[in-house]
Design a protein around this motif. Structure first.
Motif, mmCIF file in Angstrom:
data_model
loop_
_atom_site.group_PDB
_atom_site.id
_atom_site.type_symbol
_atom_site.label_atom_id
_atom_site.label_comp_id
_atom_site.label_asym_id
_atom_site.label_seq_id
_atom_site.Cartn_x
_atom_site.Cartn_y
_atom_site.Cartn_z
ATOM 1 N N PRO A 40 0.832 -1.214 0.000
ATOM 2 C CA PRO A 40 0.000 0.000 0.000
ATOM 3 C C PRO A 40 0.866 1.263 0.000
ATOM 4 O O PRO A 40 2.051 1.228 0.365
ATOM 5 N N PRO A 41 0.285 2.407 -0.398
ATOM 6 C CA PRO A 41 1.045 3.668 -0.413
ATOM 7 C C PRO A 41 1.594 4.044 0.962
ATOM 8 O O PRO A 41 2.572 4.805 1.049
ATOM 9 N N SER A 42 0.999 3.551 2.019
ATOM 10 C CA SER A 42 1.482 3.897 3.356
ATOM 11 C C SER A 42 2.838 3.276 3.673
ATOM 12 O O SER A 42 3.515 3.699 4.617
ATOM 13 N N GLU A 43 3.240 2.241 2.920
ATOM 14 C CA GLU A 43 4.543 1.607 3.132
ATOM 15 C C GLU A 43 5.502 2.081 2.044
ATOM 16 O O GLU A 43 5.454 1.631 0.905
ATOM 17 N N ALA A 44 6.371 3.017 2.391
ATOM 18 C CA ALA A 44 7.325 3.549 1.410
ATOM 19 C C ALA A 44 8.364 2.509 1.032
ATOM 20 O O ALA A 44 8.780 2.418 -0.130
ATOM 21 N N LYS A 45 8.788 1.721 2.012
ATOM 22 C CA LYS A 45 9.797 0.689 1.771
ATOM 23 C C LYS A 45 9.387 -0.581 2.501
ATOM 24 O O LYS A 45 8.791 -0.514 3.572
ATOM 25 N N VAL A 46 9.746 -1.730 1.914
ATOM 26 C CA VAL A 46 9.336 -3.002 2.498
ATOM 27 C C VAL A 46 10.361 -4.064 2.135
ATOM 28 O O VAL A 46 11.007 -4.002 1.083
ATOM 29 N N TRP A 47 10.513 -5.039 3.029
ATOM 30 C CA TRP A 47 11.468 -6.121 2.783
ATOM 31 C C TRP A 47 11.047 -6.989 1.592
ATOM 32 O O TRP A 47 9.861 -7.203 1.337
ATOM 33 N N ASN A 48 12.054 -7.530 0.891
ATOM 34 C CA ASN A 48 11.778 -8.448 -0.230
ATOM 35 C C ASN A 48 10.993 -9.674 0.211
ATOM 36 O O ASN A 48 10.029 -10.093 -0.439
ATOM 37 N N GLU A 49 11.398 -10.272 1.324
ATOM 38 C CA GLU A 49 10.738 -11.503 1.756
ATOM 39 C C GLU A 49 9.275 -11.250 2.121
ATOM 40 O O GLU A 49 8.404 -12.100 1.913
ATOM 41 N N THR A 50 9.001 -10.051 2.626
ATOM 42 C CA THR A 50 7.615 -9.713 2.940
ATOM 43 C C THR A 50 6.795 -9.590 1.664
ATOM 44 O O THR A 50 5.650 -10.067 1.581
ATOM 45 N N VAL A 51 7.390 -8.951 0.639
ATOM 46 C CA VAL A 51 6.696 -8.796 -0.642
ATOM 47 C C VAL A 51 6.420 -10.166 -1.260
ATOM 48 O O VAL A 51 5.323 -10.424 -1.774
ATOM 49 N N VAL A 52 7.394 -11.090 -1.192
ATOM 50 C CA VAL A 52 7.225 -12.413 -1.780
ATOM 51 C C VAL A 52 6.095 -13.170 -1.084
ATOM 52 O O VAL A 52 5.259 -13.818 -1.730
ATOM 53 N N ASP A 53 6.031 -13.092 0.244
ATOM 54 C CA ASP A 53 4.962 -13.785 0.977
ATOM 55 C C ASP A 53 3.594 -13.225 0.592
ATOM 56 O O ASP A 53 2.623 -13.984 0.430
ATOM 57 N N ARG A 54 3.514 -11.914 0.429
ATOM 58 C CA ARG A 54 2.233 -11.314 0.042
ATOM 59 C C ARG A 54 1.861 -11.689 -1.388
ATOM 60 O O ARG A 54 0.679 -11.915 -1.702
ATOM 61 N N LEU A 55 2.859 -11.736 -2.291
ATOM 62 C CA LEU A 55 2.576 -12.136 -3.670
ATOM 63 C C LEU A 55 2.072 -13.579 -3.729
ATOM 64 O O LEU A 55 1.187 -13.906 -4.530
ATOM 65 N N ALA A 56 2.640 -14.453 -2.895
ATOM 66 C CA ALA A 56 2.196 -15.843 -2.866
ATOM 67 C C ALA A 56 0.744 -15.949 -2.412
ATOM 68 O O ALA A 56 -0.002 -16.818 -2.888
ATOM 69 N N GLU A 57 0.339 -15.083 -1.486
ATOM 70 C CA GLU A 57 -1.060 -15.080 -1.064
ATOM 71 C C GLU A 57 -1.958 -14.562 -2.170
ATOM 72 O O GLU A 57 -3.086 -15.029 -2.351
ATOM 73 N N LEU A 58 -1.435 -13.585 -2.951
ATOM 74 C CA LEU A 58 -2.229 -13.000 -4.033
ATOM 75 C C LEU A 58 -2.410 -13.993 -5.181
ATOM 76 O O LEU A 58 -3.524 -14.187 -5.675
#
Length: 726
Positions: free
Chosen positions: A640-658
């Motif tokens: 979301p726009p509220s998160e300017a920066k985020v860890w790669n592993e967090t993004v991967v886990d969210r993509l897997a849920e998507l």
């Protein structure tokens, strides 16, 4: 001796004994103490001796170990390899069969020669018999005694001659009587025996009548006149190369400047000399002058193969001089008649200059082949492909991006196959690398799930590969003319990232990548690929840059130079690095199109019988790797726009849920592999990762980890859309 007491110069105090008495000194203790005392400091102007007196002492075990390296093998090298032994015996059988057939056909000619020479033989026999009987051989000595008026000597010689003639006369009479009896007996024998006796007599007389300059039997094989290699010849050749270090050393010490550490011996079809070059001279200096060395040794360039032995030192030269020019040798593939093959044992690739078979291991390796056009690159790939398709458990993905159909005979057994230079073929090859990347990630999770007793080393083995249900059988992808893929403006960058990923991680998972190029430069061969490939084969190239791109950094400096090969003449010959303990010159086996077709036919029958045909071989529609989703858009959806920066592993886990089907394999990775997966996937879009401070979503302490900025994703989408619009 002490001075007398009346001597005025005598000091009486020194001569008086000590009240305490004399001391008894233990000499052994004193000597050991003297050895343990520290050496006195070296004073200014004093000479320091660094060489210890006496002979040098070495550990007897170390001496034996050094001597052990020169032991000759108990079993000859050609008997250690079943293939080499069969080839040697086959050659010997063909050789002697040819000799026997050659002489058998010429038997009437030899019989005619014996008949023609028999009269002269009879004359020689009779004249020789007469000279022997009457001792005519001693006639010149008797005449000489008469001329010198040596009457006593003449009388002695005459008596000796009379004794000899009397004894030989009786012997001659007995021999003639025996021949007469034999003739009478033969007359009463059958006709066959008479002709046999006559043939033997004529043959013996014909042999006696042979002219000195005309042999009876022709040579079936003409031996090549090859000069024996000697130390004088080697020293003479090295001395004219113009190497300053050798010239200076020979001028100061001609006898010991060039030292031979072992006798010059036969090694296969040639001579081997092990040499220590003069101090400061390296093997690379000699390799630079291989052509001059060929002229100095008076042998064709294809017979001269100097190489180094860095395991000893850089000045150890192993000079091998062959009897036959390697460029005129055609290497036959052992796979031409093979019904099947096991890639876990490597693939027979070619022969070294000494005629020894060289095998290239494939499992747990990747291969890079490079050369100028027309130097035998495609034939090298054909040989590797033959071993691959003859193993029914191997899944073959072949891509020939030149469009000439060099690998077309193998298309009937390939899971994926394409031949062409157009964009569609390039896109097909790029899809294959994307699919291979997914396959590597799937195999990583599958291998991890195997029980420890089945896979203790976490690597693919023959036992695991044979269990088809596991889906961990070997998978080999060949991309010929890979520069057309990696230099492509649309698919190149992504294909390069995928290939680098596969090379780094697929090695232990049974995924093998074989790349071949005729343009080894930074644009057509990404450095991440050339730096990580474990086996390299470089045929003739133009210069140092191309040489090191294929063979590795500093290969040219270390004397491994594919620039020494002669264009076209040395086609198929190159430097092989990584397949053997030391870099080796190898001439690849040659397979023409009909031979390749026969191998492919046998491979098809083998795979059909075992039920391992799949994909392209069964006429199935090729799997498309292009996703139906947008990675950048999916990232914006989970960040979301509220998160300017985020860890790669967090993004991967969210993509897997998507999208579990698309990103589930990414989430199955652990630690750094999960982070690297997203980093690599974003490279083609120009999105770079950075250090990001954050805390785990499940709670815990904050930390700095690799992550992305949401604004970078937005910028990448904007630039991509602008490019599409233009």
């Amino acid at each position: 001796m002490t001075q007398p007491p009346d001597d005025p110069n005598h000091d009486s105090k020194d001569d008086q004994p000590d009240d305490k008495g004399a001391d008894i000194v233990d000499l052994n203790a004193a000597r050991s103490g003297r050895r343990s005392e520290p050496e006195p400091p070296v004073l200014e102007g004093e000479v320091l001796r660094v060489d210890q007196p006496g002979p040098s002492r070495t550990d007897w075990r170390a001496s034996l170990e050094r001597k052990a390296t020169t032991r000759q093998p108990i079993i000859p090298l050609w008997l250690r390899s079943r293939a080499e032994a069969i080839e040697t015996l086959r050659w010997a059988g063909l050789h002697y069969a040819h000799v026997a057939s050659y002489q058998l056909v010429r038997t009437p000619l030899y019989a005619g020669r014996l008949v023609a020479r028999a009269p002269l033989g009879l004359v020689r026999l009779v004249s020789g018999f007469v000279r022997w009987t009457f001792d005519l051989k001693g006639e010149p000595a008797r005449i000489a005694a008469v001329r010198k008026s040596d009457y006593d000597g003449y009388l002695k010689l005459s008596r000796q001659r009379d004794i000899r003639v009397r004894a030989r006369g009786w012997m001659t009479g007995l021999i003639l009587l025996g021949l007469l009896v034999l003739a009478v007996v033969t007359v009463n024998q059958p006709t066959a025996a008479q002709w046999g006796m006559l043939a033997v007599a004529v043959a013996l007389l014909g042999i006696l009548g042979k002219p000195a300059d005309r042999p009876l039997i022709n040579r079936a094989v003409m031996a090549s006149e090859v000069e024996k290699l000697t130390s004088d010849i080697v020293v003479r050749a090295l001395s004219v190369l113009g190497i300053a270090g050798i010239t200076q050393a020979l001028s100061k010490n001609p006898k010991d400047a060039i030292r031979f550490v072992a006798p010059i011996t036969r090694d296969g079809p040639g001579w081997r000399a092990d040499i220590d070059l003069p101090y400061g001279v390296t093997v690379a200096d000699v390799l630079d002058r291989r052509k001059q060395l060929s002229g100095a040794l008076r042998r064709p360039l294809g017979c001269i193969w100097p190489e180094g032995d860095p395991s000893v030192h850089e000045g150890r030269l192993i000079l091998w001089v062959g009897d036959k020019d390697l460029s005129k040798t055609v290497v036959r593939s052992p796979l031409k008649r093979a019904s099947s093959h096991d890639v876990f044992k490597g693939v027979p690739f070619g022969n070294d200059p000494r005629g020894r078979l060289v095998t290239v291991p494939l499992i747990q390796h990747n291969v890079l082949i490079g050369s100028q056009p027309g130097q035998g690159k495609t034939s090298s790939i054909r040989e590797l492909a033959a071993g691959i398709v003859l193993d029914a458990t191997v899944e073959a993905w072949f891509h020939e991006l030149k469009g000439t159909g060099d690998l077309d005979p193998y298309d009937k057994v390939c899971h994926r196959y394409v031949s062409g230079i157009e964009d569609e073929a390039i896109a097909y090859a790029a899809d294959s690398l994307t699919l291979l990347r997914k396959e590597v990630m799937r195999r990583s999770a599958a291998l991890k799930a195997l029980p420890a007793d089945l896979c203790p080393d976490k690597r693919i083995t023959r036992q695991i590969a044979d269990k088809r249900s596991l889906g961990l059988h070997p998978l080999v992808c060949i991309i010929d003319e890979c520069q057309n893929l990696f230099a492509h403006p649309e698919y190149g960058d992504k294909a390069g990232d995928d290939a680098e990923f596969i090379i780094k991680l697929g090695r232990a998972l049974g995924v093998v990548l074989i790349l071949a190029t005729q343009r080894p430069d930074r644009d057509s061969l990404p450095t991440g690929i050339s730096a990580n490939v474990s086996i390299r084969f470089c045929l003739r190239v133009a210069g140092q840059l191309e040489n090191d791109m294929i063979l590795g950094t500093s290969a040219y400096k270390n004397g491994i130079r594919a620039t020494v090969f002669v264009p076209e003449k040395d086609a198929g010959t190159g430097y092989l690095v990584g397949a053997t303990p030391m870099p080796k010159v190898v001439k690849a086996a040659y397979l023409n199109t009909p031979e390749t077709q026969l191998i492919a036919d046998r491979a098809y029958a083998l795979r059909k019988a075992r039920g391992t045909l799949s994909g392209h071989a069964l006429g199935e529609t090729p799997e498309q790797a292009a996703p139906s989703f947008d990675l950048l858009a999916d990232i914006l959806a989970v960040v979301p726009p509220s998160e300017a920066k985020v860890w790669n592993e967090t993004v991967v886990d969210r993509l897997a849920e998507l999208r579990p089907d698309a990103y589930g394999a990414w989430a199955a990775l652990e630690g750094g592999a999960k982070t690297a997966q997203l980093t690599t996937a974003l490279k083609p879009y120009g999105v770079r990762t950075m250090q990001v401070w954050g805390t785990p979503e499940s709670g815990g302490k904050g930390a700095n980890r690799i992550g992305i900025a949401r604004d970078d994703i937005t910028t990448a989408i904007t630039q991509r859309d602008k490019g599409k619009a233009s």
